[in-house]
Design a protein around this motif. Structure first.
Motif, PDB file in Angstrom:
ATOM      1  N   UNK A 147       0.818  -1.229   0.000  1.00  0.00           N
ATOM      2  CA  UNK A 147       0.000   0.000   0.000  1.00  0.00           C
ATOM      3  C   UNK A 147       0.845   1.270   0.000  1.00  0.00           C
ATOM      4  N   UNK A 148       1.934   1.250   0.743  1.00  0.00           N
ATOM      5  CA  UNK A 148       2.814   2.430   0.776  1.00  0.00           C
ATOM      6  C   UNK A 148       3.469   2.633  -0.580  1.00  0.00           C
ATOM      7  N   UNK A 149       3.904   1.531  -1.212  1.00  0.00           N
ATOM      8  CA  UNK A 149       4.539   1.628  -2.524  1.00  0.00           C
ATOM      9  C   UNK A 149       3.559   2.150  -3.571  1.00  0.00           C
ATOM     10  N   UNK A 150       2.296   1.745  -3.452  1.00  0.00           N
ATOM     11  CA  UNK A 150       1.292   2.242  -4.394  1.00  0.00           C
ATOM     12  C   UNK A 150       1.077   3.742  -4.231  1.00  0.00           C
ATOM     13  N   UNK A 151       0.969   4.183  -2.973  1.00  0.00           N
ATOM     14  CA  UNK A 151       0.811   5.621  -2.719  1.00  0.00           C
ATOM     15  C   UNK A 151       2.004   6.385  -3.282  1.00  0.00           C
ATOM     16  N   UNK A 153       3.885   5.457  -5.757  1.00  0.00           N
ATOM     17  CA  UNK A 153       3.788   5.419  -7.213  1.00  0.00           C
ATOM     18  C   UNK A 153       2.871   6.532  -7.724  1.00  0.00           C
ATOM     19  N   UNK A 154       1.701   6.657  -7.102  1.00  0.00           N
ATOM     20  CA  UNK A 154       0.767   7.701  -7.535  1.00  0.00           C
ATOM     21  C   UNK A 154       1.367   9.099  -7.335  1.00  0.00           C
ATOM     22  N   UNK A 155       2.068   9.286  -6.224  1.00  0.00           N
ATOM     23  CA  UNK A 155       2.705  10.582  -5.969  1.00  0.00           C
ATOM     24  C   UNK A 155       3.744  10.880  -7.035  1.00  0.00           C
ATOM     25  N   UNK A 156       4.583   9.886  -7.370  1.00  0.00           N
ATOM     26  CA  UNK A 156       5.605  10.086  -8.388  1.00  0.00           C
ATOM     27  C   UNK A 156       4.974  10.343  -9.760  1.00  0.00           C
ATOM     28  N   UNK A 157       3.840   9.693 -10.021  1.00  0.00           N
ATOM     29  CA  UNK A 157       3.145   9.910 -11.291  1.00  0.00           C
ATOM     30  C   UNK A 157       2.659  11.356 -11.385  1.00  0.00           C
ATOM     31  N   UNK A 175       0.598  -4.130  -8.818  1.00  0.00           N
ATOM     32  CA  UNK A 175      -0.769  -4.628  -9.020  1.00  0.00           C
ATOM     33  C   UNK A 175      -1.766  -3.466  -9.136  1.00  0.00           C
ATOM     34  N   UNK A 176      -1.397  -2.487  -9.943  1.00  0.00           N
ATOM     35  CA  UNK A 176      -2.242  -1.311 -10.189  1.00  0.00           C
ATOM     36  C   UNK A 176      -2.758  -1.376 -11.628  1.00  0.00           C
ATOM     37  N   UNK A 177      -4.042  -1.136 -11.802  1.00  0.00           N
ATOM     38  CA  UNK A 177      -4.654  -1.141 -13.134  1.00  0.00           C
ATOM     39  C   UNK A 177      -4.477   0.245 -13.758  1.00  0.00           C
ATOM     40  N   UNK A 178      -3.647   0.312 -14.812  1.00  0.00           N
ATOM     41  CA  UNK A 178      -3.409   1.591 -15.488  1.00  0.00           C
ATOM     42  C   UNK A 178      -4.126   1.663 -16.832  1.00  0.00           C
ATOM     43  N   UNK A 219     -11.491   5.800 -10.260  1.00  0.00           N
ATOM     44  CA  UNK A 219     -10.793   6.852  -9.523  1.00  0.00           C
ATOM     45  C   UNK A 219      -9.959   6.273  -8.392  1.00  0.00           C
ATOM     46  N   UNK A 220      -8.737   6.747  -8.294  1.00  0.00           N
ATOM     47  CA  UNK A 220      -7.880   6.428  -7.155  1.00  0.00           C
ATOM     48  C   UNK A 220      -7.781   7.691  -6.308  1.00  0.00           C
ATOM     49  N   UNK A 221      -8.189   7.621  -5.057  1.00  0.00           N
ATOM     50  CA  UNK A 221      -8.144   8.759  -4.139  1.00  0.00           C
ATOM     51  C   UNK A 221      -7.078   8.452  -3.092  1.00  0.00           C
ATOM     52  N   UNK A 222      -6.127   9.343  -2.938  1.00  0.00           N
ATOM     53  CA  UNK A 222      -5.023   9.067  -2.008  1.00  0.00           C
ATOM     54  C   UNK A 222      -4.537  10.357  -1.357  1.00  0.00           C
ATOM     55  N   UNK A 223      -3.863  10.181  -0.213  1.00  0.00           N
ATOM     56  CA  UNK A 223      -3.308  11.319   0.515  1.00  0.00           C
ATOM     57  C   UNK A 223      -2.100  11.853  -0.235  1.00  0.00           C
TER      58      UNK A 223
END
Length: 528
Positions: A147-151, A153-157, A175-178, A219-223
């Motif tokens: 979960x931390x790695x996914x967050x 990833x989204x931040x870096x994106x 394991x993220x659907x792009x 939608x992906x919603x993240x901090x």
């Protein structure tokens, strides 16, 4: 399983022979790979053999066992050290503990006691290796941190910190659907600061996850930066951007009703590739800047405020970082790939050539900064008479612009490569001069030289060996031995004086090194 490597160090040959013959090395899981009769010789052997275990006496000529352990603790941090001595003194034991010594054995050494020590060390080494190789443990840790790695990833994106072409591969790894035909980034601003900001951000995240209309988008919603970001993907292009804005606007009102806070959300322009999400996020940030003009507690779309914003072409920070990295550290193929991608970016914008001038100027500025930071002659890079004034409209096509940039990038890489080679040669020559001036000092060491050169010992050692074909220690020994041979041929100085003049405090050690180097003793060398 591979046997653990042992280096045995003792100045008494009968002890070395006894230990090497009496121990069932292979049965204990070890291999005796080397023997040394003093600490100095052991230090040189250890650099070559990389032992897992060092068995050493304390009292030895030239360099004692504790000094050997102290140095090898830095150079071989994973190695285990066993010290044996005939001196039952508590002070030695305390020093041994400080030197990271695993075991301290009193002489005379018996095979059963040493075997037990080696079994214990093997258990420790096995446990350390198992821990490092335990893929199941690593997999569990990876899943726990997913979960931390996914967050991340989204931040870096959002920030454009994922190199082009790697987004899909990283997403699959996490394991993220792009999948999707269009993407939109939105950034929330929570008005009011102070205690509880993180809790309010979590509440807003939950509000979006529970209230975004199903079926509108994925939608992906993240901090993100003490607030909340929304990354929406759509199955078709063009994206129904105004439907999304309407949904976000509704949730902003819910935030006021349910949470009692003012929520403003900036919405960026749609993009067609995940790698372009950073541009949409930049638009969302710009949209938030307009809240002082258009009001808060609502969704603000950059496309309403800056018409045509989706068609803007920008040489972004990630572009500069990637181009600079390819020139400094990459291959010619890497540079061609980056320049080709930048040219494609201009083509995809679909703008007239004059409108691309700012993009080209920013790219040119990147190359100028790189050339100047490397102290390159600008005319050598950009051509004779270069003044810095190059117009995008001077090119007849995007391909021509790309070829011009590629040629300059490859030229910068070539000049930086030459500069590095020259710099390495100058550094080694400077080191040789220092050694020539200080070889007579017994304190001469790689650390002393690196302090003079302002380099790290690890980097210098690699550089010196690459350029000279020998280690620092070996080179110093050659210099000292050549000078010693010269003094033996041309002077009547006693051997102990020649030892002092070539950096050896101990005449016996000088004679030992001389014989090892030339095959005969100093006395016979002089006589011959």
């Amino acid at each position: 399983m591979d046997l653990y490597r042992v280096l045995l160090v003792d100045d008494e040959e009968d002890i070395r022979v006894g230990i090497s013959r009496k121990m069932d090395w292979e049965g204990l899981g070890f291999a005796l790979v080397g023997e040394a009769e003093n600490g100095q010789e052991a230090l040189e052997l250890a650099e070559q053999l990389k032992p897992d275990v060092v068995l050493t006496d304390i009292k030895m000529p030239f360099m004692d066992g504790l000094e050997l352990c102290r140095i090898l603790t830095q150079r071989l941090p994973a190695a285990k050290f066993v010290v044996f001595s005939g001196f039952d003194e508590f002070e030695y034991a305390k020093q041994a503990i400080r030197m990271n010594v695993s075991e301290y054995i009193l002489k005379p050494i018996n095979a059963p006691e040493l075997s037990e020590v080696l079994r214990k060390l093997k258990s420790q080494l096995d446990a350390e290796r198992a821990q490092g190789r335990n893929m199941e443990m690593l997999r569990r840790r990876y899943e726990e941190n997913l979960p931390v790695l996914r967050e991340l990833f989204y931040t870096q994106l959002l920030e454009g910190r994922i190199p082009p072409g790697q987004a899909a591969e990283r997403a699959a790894r996490y394991e993220i659907d792009l999948s999707g035909a269009a993407w939109v980034a939105a950034l929330a601003h929570l008005h009011g600061a102070g205690a509880g900001r993180e809790l309010r951000a979590l509440s807003v995240q939950q509000l979006f996850e529970e209230n975004l209309r199903p079926g509108l988008c994925c939608a992906k919603v993240f901090l993100y930066n003490e607030s909340v970001a929304i990354l929406a993907s759509f199955e078709q292009a063009p994206a129904p951007i105004y439907e999304l804005i309407e949904e976000i606007d509704r949730i902003c009102k819910l935030a006021g009703s349910y949470l009692g806070l003012t929520l403003t959300v900036g919405v960026g322009a749609p993009c067609l590739e995940p790698e372009e999400v950073a541009r949409s996020a930049a638009g969302a940030r710009s949209a938030l800047d307009y809240r002082v003009l258009v009001g808060t507690g609502r969704a603000i779309y950059i496309g309403d405020l800056e018409p045509g914003g989706a068609a803007r072409l920008a040489f972004e920070e990630s572009d500069e970082r990637e181009l600079t990295g390819a020139i400094k550290l990459g291959s010619e193929g890497d540079i061609r790939a980056v320049v080709g991608r930048l040219a494609d970016k201009v083509r995809r914008a679909g703008l007239a050539l004059p409108h691309c001038h700012l993009f080209f100027l920013e790219l040119l500025t990147c190359l100028l900064k790189l050339a100047r930071s490397a102290e390159l002659d600008l005319e050598a890079v950009f051509g004779e008479g270069f003044t810095g004034a190059v117009q995008f409209t001077a090119f007849s096509s995007v391909d021509e612009m790309g070829d011009w940039c590629l040629e300059r990038c490859l030229r910068i890489q070539e000049l930086i490569g030459r500069q590095r080679t020259d710099s390495a040669w100058r550094t080694v020559e400077k080191a040789k001069e220092f050694i020539a001036a200080h070889y007579a000092e017994c304190e001469l060491s790689v650390e002393m030289l690196c302090e003079y050169l302002h380099l790290s010992p690890a980097y210098f050692s690699t550089l010196f060996k690459r350029e000279t074909g020998m280690s620092f220690t070996a080179y110093v020994t050659v210099v000292r031995m050549e000078r010693a041979a010269e003094l033996l041929r041309t002077t009547e100085d006693k051997t102990y004086l020649i030892a002092e003049k070539t950096g050896y405090l101990d005449p016996n050690y000088f004679s030992y090194v001389f014989k090892k180097h030339f095959g005969i003793s100093p006395t016979k060398f002089r006589a011959g």
